[in-house]
Design a protein around this motif. Structure first.
Motif, short mmCIF file in Angstrom:
data_model
loop_
_atom_site.label_atom_id
_atom_site.label_comp_id
_atom_site.label_asym_id
_atom_site.label_seq_id
_atom_site.Cartn_x
_atom_site.Cartn_y
_atom_site.Cartn_z
N LEU A 29 27.16 -10.95 -41.11
CA LEU A 29 25.60 -11.16 -40.72
C LEU A 29 25.84 -11.37 -39.13
O LEU A 29 25.17 -10.99 -38.53
CB LEU A 29 25.36 -12.42 -41.39
N ALA A 30 26.92 -12.04 -38.65
CA ALA A 30 26.88 -12.55 -37.24
C ALA A 30 27.20 -11.29 -36.38
O ALA A 30 26.76 -10.98 -35.07
CB ALA A 30 28.10 -13.25 -36.90
N ASP A 31 28.03 -10.22 -37.07
CA ASP A 31 28.19 -8.76 -36.28
C ASP A 31 26.76 -7.97 -36.08
O ASP A 31 26.59 -7.53 -35.22
CB ASP A 31 28.99 -8.16 -37.33
N ARG A 32 26.27 -8.28 -37.38
CA ARG A 32 24.69 -7.63 -37.32
C ARG A 32 23.70 -8.29 -36.01
O ARG A 32 22.95 -7.54 -35.54
CB ARG A 32 24.01 -7.62 -38.81
N LEU A 33 23.78 -9.71 -36.13
CA LEU A 33 23.16 -10.29 -35.34
C LEU A 33 23.23 -10.16 -33.86
O LEU A 33 22.64 -9.98 -32.73
CB LEU A 33 22.76 -11.96 -35.60
N GLY A 34 24.41 -10.21 -33.49
CA GLY A 34 25.11 -9.98 -32.14
C GLY A 34 24.86 -11.30 -31.36
O GLY A 34 24.55 -12.46 -32.07
N GLY A 35 24.88 -11.26 -29.88
CA GLY A 35 24.74 -12.06 -29.06
C GLY A 35 25.76 -13.40 -29.51
O GLY A 35 26.74 -13.43 -29.46
N ALA A 36 25.07 -14.67 -29.51
CA ALA A 36 26.04 -15.85 -29.85
C ALA A 36 26.07 -16.12 -31.15
O ALA A 36 26.32 -17.19 -31.44
CB ALA A 36 25.25 -17.12 -28.95
N ARG A 166 48.97 1.51 -47.17
CA ARG A 166 47.60 1.47 -47.49
C ARG A 166 47.16 0.28 -46.47
O ARG A 166 47.70 -1.06 -47.02
CB ARG A 166 47.20 1.16 -48.77
N ILE A 167 46.44 0.44 -45.70
CA ILE A 167 45.74 -0.65 -44.89
C ILE A 167 43.91 -0.66 -44.84
O ILE A 167 43.44 0.38 -44.39
CB ILE A 167 45.88 -0.61 -43.33
N ASN A 168 43.58 -1.59 -45.50
CA ASN A 168 42.10 -1.73 -45.61
C ASN A 168 41.42 -2.29 -44.38
O ASN A 168 41.47 -3.50 -44.27
CB ASN A 168 41.76 -2.34 -46.65
N THR A 169 40.83 -1.36 -43.48
CA THR A 169 40.14 -1.93 -42.30
C THR A 169 38.71 -2.17 -42.36
O THR A 169 37.84 -2.33 -41.36
CB THR A 169 40.62 -1.22 -41.10
N GLU A 170 38.22 -1.99 -43.67
CA GLU A 170 36.63 -2.11 -43.83
C GLU A 170 35.85 -3.37 -43.44
O GLU A 170 34.92 -3.66 -43.04
CB GLU A 170 36.28 -1.74 -45.34
N PHE A 171 36.80 -4.61 -43.56
CA PHE A 171 36.25 -6.05 -43.41
C PHE A 171 36.56 -6.35 -42.04
O PHE A 171 36.49 -7.57 -41.89
CB PHE A 171 36.52 -6.66 -44.42
N VAL A 172 37.36 -5.58 -41.35
CA VAL A 172 37.76 -6.07 -39.82
C VAL A 172 36.56 -6.10 -39.24
O VAL A 172 35.93 -5.36 -38.91
CB VAL A 172 38.54 -5.11 -39.17
N PRO A 173 36.18 -7.36 -38.47
CA PRO A 173 35.03 -7.71 -37.81
C PRO A 173 34.93 -6.94 -36.70
O PRO A 173 36.00 -6.60 -35.98
CB PRO A 173 34.87 -9.23 -37.67
N LEU A 174 33.72 -6.75 -36.03
CA LEU A 174 33.70 -5.92 -34.65
C LEU A 174 34.55 -6.59 -33.40
O LEU A 174 34.94 -5.82 -32.65
CB LEU A 174 32.01 -5.88 -34.45
N ARG A 175 34.48 -7.87 -33.58
CA ARG A 175 34.96 -8.74 -32.36
C ARG A 175 36.79 -8.55 -32.53
O ARG A 175 37.15 -9.07 -31.83
CB ARG A 175 34.50 -10.22 -32.38
N LEU A 176 37.08 -7.99 -33.87
CA LEU A 176 38.47 -8.04 -33.78
C LEU A 176 38.78 -6.42 -34.16
O LEU A 176 40.06 -6.30 -34.57
CB LEU A 176 38.99 -8.99 -34.85
N ALA A 177 37.90 -5.71 -33.73
CA ALA A 177 38.21 -4.32 -33.87
C ALA A 177 39.65 -3.69 -33.16
O ALA A 177 40.22 -3.17 -33.69
CB ALA A 177 37.03 -3.33 -33.24
N HIS A 178 39.94 -4.36 -31.97
CA HIS A 178 41.09 -4.05 -31.37
C HIS A 178 42.40 -4.29 -32.18
O HIS A 178 43.54 -3.67 -31.77
CB HIS A 178 41.29 -4.96 -29.91
N LEU A 179 42.32 -5.09 -33.15
CA LEU A 179 43.43 -5.48 -33.96
C LEU A 179 43.97 -4.34 -34.61
O LEU A 179 45.27 -4.26 -35.16
CB LEU A 179 43.30 -6.70 -34.85
N LYS A 180 42.94 -3.45 -34.93
CA LYS A 180 43.45 -2.21 -35.76
C LYS A 180 44.40 -1.30 -35.08
O LYS A 180 45.41 -0.55 -35.75
CB LYS A 180 42.29 -1.23 -36.23
N SER A 181 44.50 -1.35 -33.56
CA SER A 181 45.44 -0.52 -32.91
C SER A 181 46.84 -1.11 -33.17
O SER A 181 47.87 -0.61 -32.81
CB SER A 181 45.10 -0.33 -31.63
N TYR A 182 47.12 -2.22 -33.55
CA TYR A 182 48.39 -2.98 -33.90
C TYR A 182 48.97 -2.72 -35.26
O TYR A 182 49.94 -3.36 -35.45
CB TYR A 182 48.29 -4.58 -33.31
N PHE A 183 47.90 -2.29 -36.20
CA PHE A 183 48.52 -2.19 -37.64
C PHE A 183 49.35 -0.88 -37.55
O PHE A 183 49.09 0.09 -36.69
CB PHE A 183 47.27 -1.87 -38.46
#
Length: 267
Positions: A29-36, A166-183
């Motif tokens: 929900l925070a990802d969808r609302l954005g901002g603060a 097998r790595i499920n990235t479906e639930f990785v939040p937008l603010r942590l999207a950069h973490l996927k490059s370290y998997f």
């Protein structure tokens, strides 16, 4: 009836599933609302941290079935807030960019650790606080619960870094999207059998104590810990076996925000 070990084990599984779903829902929900919204979600969760600390405090001197449940829930509440703060991006690390192409070895590991450094520090501080608070107390289930979660999380992070099929990235939040490059998606490494061995040993110890004790409160505590250890092992095998684990929570979450925010992280 609550002193039945099977009730305790099922309770642990349900609380794990439900609390994970609630945290994922809040972050989505925070990802969808954005901002603060991410910051406000973290701040709004602070009462959870306070309640967790309170439950642990009042249960330390109570070696009863009720005291064990309170201690267990208190530890989960403390852990849950730290995880919420991480997933909202409030407590992560100094590195907030993706892994540069071609980076390998120690340099890559250092950079990967930099993405979660403050989160790891928060987890260690939480553990230290529970160890100090539990010293000399008759009810140390909160400390034991946190230790199981801590060991499982460290093992999982190392396996995601070193490699699993097998790595499920479906639930990785937008603010942590950069973490996927370290998997690392690939064959299992030595980290996997080491993690499975350690967690299986933990499960065996908890199960043995559960089966040999005649004290209801002790049996309840070890039933809760045995269930958590079993879930930790399952979590690791789901990194290898092609099972649809995401369906456990997908149905209760809104769709991700249909914007290319992840492109700002190089994806």
């Amino acid at each position: 009836m609550m002193d039945a070990p099977w009730i305790a084990a099922l309770s642990a599984v349900f609380v794990w599933w439900f609390s994970t779903g609630v945290i994922l829902l809040v972050v989505r929900l925070a990802d969808r609302l954005g901002g603060a919204a991410h910051l406000w979600a973290t701040l709004a969760g602070l009462p959870l941290l306070a309640v967790g600390g309170g439950l642990v405090a009042v249960s330390l001197g109570s070696h009863t079935v009720g005291g064990v449940y309170l201690s267990f829930l208190g530890a989960l509440a403390i852990w849950g807030w730290i995880e919420l703060a991480f997933l909202t991006g409030a407590v992560t690390g100094p590195v907030r960019e993706g892994c540069p192409a071609g980076l390998t070895g120690w340099a890559r590991f250092q950079r990967a650790f930099g993405t979660v450094a403050w989160h790891e520090l928060a987890l260690v501080l939480g553990l230290l606080a529970l160890v100090l608070a539990s010293k000399g107390s008759v009810n140390r289930i909160a400390q034991a619960t946190y230790l199981v979660l801590f060991l499982a999380r460290i093992c999982a992070k190392l396996n995601l870094y070193f490699g699993v099929p097998r790595i499920n990235t479906e639930f990785v939040p937008l603010r942590l999207a950069h973490l996927k490059s370290y998997f690392t998606r690939g064959p299992v490494t030595l980290a996997f059998p080491v993690a499975i061995t350690a967690l299986t040993a933990l499960l065996s110890v908890c199960a043995e104590r559960l089966l040999t004790t005649e004290v209801p409160a002790t049996a309840t505590g070890y039933a809760l810990l045995t269930a958590l250890a079993a879930l930790a092992i399952l979590e690791h095998w789901l990194m290898v076996l092609p099972l649809p684990d995401a369906k456990l929570w997908r149905w209760m979450l809104p769709r991700t925000k249909p914007v290319a925010e992840s492109e700002t992280h190089g994806f």
